[in-house]
Design an enzyme around this catalytic site. Structure first.
Site, PDB file in Angstrom:
ATOM      1  N   ARG A 224       6.338   8.417   5.282  1.00  0.00           N
ATOM      2  CA  ARG A 224       6.230   8.652   6.715  1.00  0.00           C
ATOM      3  C   ARG A 224       6.397  10.153   6.984  1.00  0.00           C
ATOM      4  O   ARG A 224       7.087  10.854   6.216  1.00  0.00           O
ATOM      5  CB  ARG A 224       7.332   7.882   7.471  1.00  0.00           C
ATOM      6  CG  ARG A 224       7.133   6.379   7.487  1.00  0.00           C
ATOM      7  CD  ARG A 224       5.977   5.952   8.391  1.00  0.00           C
ATOM      8  NE  ARG A 224       5.803   4.514   8.426  1.00  0.00           N
ATOM      9  CZ  ARG A 224       4.864   3.827   7.761  1.00  0.00           C
ATOM     10  NH1 ARG A 224       4.016   4.452   6.986  1.00  0.00           N
ATOM     11  NH2 ARG A 224       4.762   2.516   7.884  1.00  0.00           N
ATOM     12  N   HIS A 272      -3.711   8.774   7.736  1.00  0.00           N
ATOM     13  CA  HIS A 272      -2.947   7.530   7.531  1.00  0.00           C
ATOM     14  C   HIS A 272      -3.876   6.377   7.101  1.00  0.00           C
ATOM     15  O   HIS A 272      -3.905   5.316   7.731  1.00  0.00           O
ATOM     16  CB  HIS A 272      -2.173   7.164   8.810  1.00  0.00           C
ATOM     17  CG  HIS A 272      -1.001   6.257   8.539  1.00  0.00           C
ATOM     18  ND1 HIS A 272       0.157   6.283   9.286  1.00  0.00           N
ATOM     19  CD2 HIS A 272      -0.806   5.286   7.608  1.00  0.00           C
ATOM     20  CE1 HIS A 272       1.003   5.389   8.832  1.00  0.00           C
ATOM     21  NE2 HIS A 272       0.443   4.760   7.810  1.00  0.00           N
TER      22      HIS A 272
HETATM   23  N1  LIG Z   1       0.530   5.578   4.052  1.00  0.00           N
HETATM   24  C1  LIG Z   1       0.271   4.304   4.170  1.00  0.00           C
HETATM   25  O1  LIG Z   1      -0.846   3.909   4.484  1.00  0.00           O
HETATM   26  C2  LIG Z   1       1.362   3.320   3.867  1.00  0.00           C
HETATM   27  C3  LIG Z   1       1.049   1.967   3.695  1.00  0.00           C
HETATM   28  C4  LIG Z   1       2.076   1.084   3.338  1.00  0.00           C
HETATM   29  C5  LIG Z   1       3.380   1.550   3.187  1.00  0.00           C
HETATM   30  N2  LIG Z   1       3.645   2.877   3.391  1.00  0.00           N
HETATM   31  C6  LIG Z   1       5.023   3.390   3.245  1.00  0.00           C
HETATM   32  O2  LIG Z   1       5.551   3.012   1.974  1.00  0.00           O
HETATM   33  C7  LIG Z   1       6.901   2.598   2.170  1.00  0.00           C
HETATM   34  C8  LIG Z   1       7.394   1.804   0.983  1.00  0.00           C
HETATM   35  O3  LIG Z   1       6.754   0.531   0.947  1.00  0.00           O
HETATM   36  P1  LIG Z   1       7.252  -0.554  -0.112  1.00  0.00           P
HETATM   37  O4  LIG Z   1       6.428  -1.755   0.149  1.00  0.00           O
HETATM   38  O5  LIG Z   1       7.289   0.017  -1.488  1.00  0.00           O
HETATM   39  O6  LIG Z   1       8.749  -0.773   0.394  1.00  0.00           O
HETATM   40  P2  LIG Z   1       9.944  -1.492  -0.410  1.00  0.00           P
HETATM   41  O7  LIG Z   1       9.389  -2.494  -1.357  1.00  0.00           O
HETATM   42  O8  LIG Z   1      10.917  -1.918   0.616  1.00  0.00           O
HETATM   43  O9  LIG Z   1      10.580  -0.340  -1.305  1.00  0.00           O
HETATM   44  C9  LIG Z   1      11.317   0.712  -0.757  1.00  0.00           C
HETATM   45  C10 LIG Z   1      11.918   1.529  -1.893  1.00  0.00           C
HETATM   46  O10 LIG Z   1      12.616   2.636  -1.328  1.00  0.00           O
HETATM   47  C11 LIG Z   1      13.953   2.624  -1.837  1.00  0.00           C
HETATM   48  N3  LIG Z   1      14.886   3.183  -0.857  1.00  0.00           N
HETATM   49  C12 LIG Z   1      15.104   2.803   0.429  1.00  0.00           C
HETATM   50  N4  LIG Z   1      16.101   3.521   0.980  1.00  0.00           N
HETATM   51  C13 LIG Z   1      16.537   4.360   0.009  1.00  0.00           C
HETATM   52  C14 LIG Z   1      17.568   5.327  -0.050  1.00  0.00           C
HETATM   53  N5  LIG Z   1      18.366   5.581   0.989  1.00  0.00           N
HETATM   54  N6  LIG Z   1      17.746   5.990  -1.217  1.00  0.00           N
HETATM   55  C15 LIG Z   1      16.973   5.741  -2.285  1.00  0.00           C
HETATM   56  N7  LIG Z   1      15.966   4.823  -2.302  1.00  0.00           N
HETATM   57  C16 LIG Z   1      15.756   4.148  -1.156  1.00  0.00           C
HETATM   58  C17 LIG Z   1      14.258   1.169  -2.102  1.00  0.00           C
HETATM   59  O11 LIG Z   1      15.376   1.068  -2.986  1.00  0.00           O
HETATM   60  P3  LIG Z   1      15.851  -0.382  -3.541  1.00  0.00           P
HETATM   61  O12 LIG Z   1      14.771  -0.793  -4.539  1.00  0.00           O
HETATM   62  O13 LIG Z   1      17.131  -0.084  -4.193  1.00  0.00           O
HETATM   63  O14 LIG Z   1      15.913  -1.290  -2.358  1.00  0.00           O
HETATM   64  C18 LIG Z   1      12.933   0.707  -2.703  1.00  0.00           C
HETATM   65  O15 LIG Z   1      12.866   1.056  -4.063  1.00  0.00           O
HETATM   66  C19 LIG Z   1       6.823   1.850   3.506  1.00  0.00           C
HETATM   67  O16 LIG Z   1       8.085   1.683   4.107  1.00  0.00           O
HETATM   68  C20 LIG Z   1       5.942   2.778   4.314  1.00  0.00           C
HETATM   69  O17 LIG Z   1       6.735   3.794   4.879  1.00  0.00           O
HETATM   70  C21 LIG Z   1       2.665   3.756   3.721  1.00  0.00           C
END
Ligand SMILES: NC(=O)c1ccc[n+]([C@@H]2O[C@H](COP(=O)([O-])OP(=O)(O)OC[C@H]3O[C@@H](n4cnc5c(N)ncnc54)[C@H](OP(=O)(O)O)[C@@H]3O)[C@@H](O)[C@H]2O)c1
Length: 309
Positions: A224, A272
């Protein structure tokens, strides 16, 4: 039973068709034609205006129209005790990995240099790049980050990953927690941010974190816009600490025409588009959660409102 589709763009026809393949009797309404607010039990939302969702007294589940939920938690007046569910979709993770891998290979193989040589009809200098000596640091090892980490590892890169809780992934250096951030970033040639936006991750890409990277590293942000302190990024690029940045998400979207990022030749911008939820595959899990609600069963992919993702 009605589901309200509320988004910044109207993609409701495809969601309606795919959801009805699973639940034929489901009524899908859009925000332009809500009808009786008391009939809305489910909301499928992308960036709803603050206070919007609290007008539905019988709302049972809020589905985020995407993997991130920061746009939902941005609402200080969310209805209490209504679970928030996110999309978890292999297709979405694969799209984001494809986007980041394409760019890492582009930078790693110095393609901008060779393309600019062509513009000047110059035969460029050969330059050896050794993949096994290039390190990619990935912030976030969730669905997106771990998919990307595995694919980059299989291409031969060294991969460091960082998460909140401990992880173990084969041939990937996994770090976690505040103390793990610097070692994860240390000396990396590429930094990919695949974090959710939460109180703990806001502005995590700043002068300090960028200083831990190898000089001349590249940043790719698919998380983000608020993950970055914009000024620190521009300074790191101007000082040559960073060679380039590929930005896809911004504090304000669309990025305002007068924003300094547009004119900086070291910054590349996409609007995006790295990952677009696939209505066909995502509708299946939405429908499953709707049916689970009906049967009084626990929901899948509910986010934790305390940690914010
Ligand atoms: N650009 C785009 O088009 C697009 C599309 C989709 C998603 N996204 C972005 O990608 C993000 C991630 O998606 P996802 O599906 O991979 O989410 P996810 O499965 O919830 O994974 C989030 C990861 O971030 C880690 N994390 C969260 N808070 C943290 C902290 N304080 N310190 C260290 N690590 C932390 C989590 O740790 P744990 O494993 O320990 O929980 C997990 O490994 C979304 O939230 C969104 O912002 C962007």
């Amino acid at each position: 039973m009605a589901l309200l589709f509320k988004s910044t763009y109207d993609d409701s026809p495809s969601w309606r068709d795919y959801l009805r393949e699973h639940i034929p009797e489901l009524e899908v309404r859009t925000w332009q034609d809500v009808g009786q607010t008391s009939e809305i039990e489910f909301a499928l939302a992308w960036k709803p205006e603050p206070g919007y969702l609290r007008q539905f007294p019988n709302l049972r589940v809020i589905f985020s129209l995407g993997a991130g939920v920061d746009h939902i938690f941005a609402d200080p007046w969310l209805p209490a005790d209504v679970p928030i569910v996110r999309i978890v979709d292999e297709d979405l993770s694969a799209q984001l990995s494809e986007y980041a891998i394409h760019l890492i290979l582009h930078f790693h193989r110095k393609m901008s240099y060779y393309f600019s040589c062509q513009t000047h009809r110059q035969w460029g200098e050969p330059g050896r790049t050794v993949t096994s000596q290039a390190t990619v640091a990935i912030l976030g090892l969730g669905h997106v980050g771990s998919d990307l980490a595995r694919k980059l590892r299989d291409l031969g890169f060294r991969v460091n990953g960082w998460s909140r809780t401990p992880k173990a992934l084969r041939d990937i250096e996994c770090y976690h927690g505040e103390g793990g951030l610097e070692p994860a970033l240390h000396g990396a040639n590429f930094l990919v941010c695949a974090l959710p936006l939460t109180r703990a991750t806001k502005e995590i890409i700043n002068a300090n974190t960028l200083a831990s990277l190898s000089p001349g590293a590249y940043l790719i942000n698919i998380g983000r816009g608020d993950h970055i302190i914009d000024r620190d990024l521009v300074t790191a690029l101007a000082q040559g600490r960073l060679a380039g940045a590929m930005l896809e998400v911004f504090r304000q979207e669309p990025l305002p025409p007068d924003h300094e990022f547009w004119g900086d030749p070291r910054i590349r911008i996409t609007p995006h588009i790295a990952g677009d939820p696939n209505a066909k595959t995502a509708a299946r899990q939405l429908a499953e959660n709707i049916l689970r609600t009906r049967r009084g069963e626990s929901l899948k992919n509910v986010v934790d409102s305390i940690v914010g993702y």
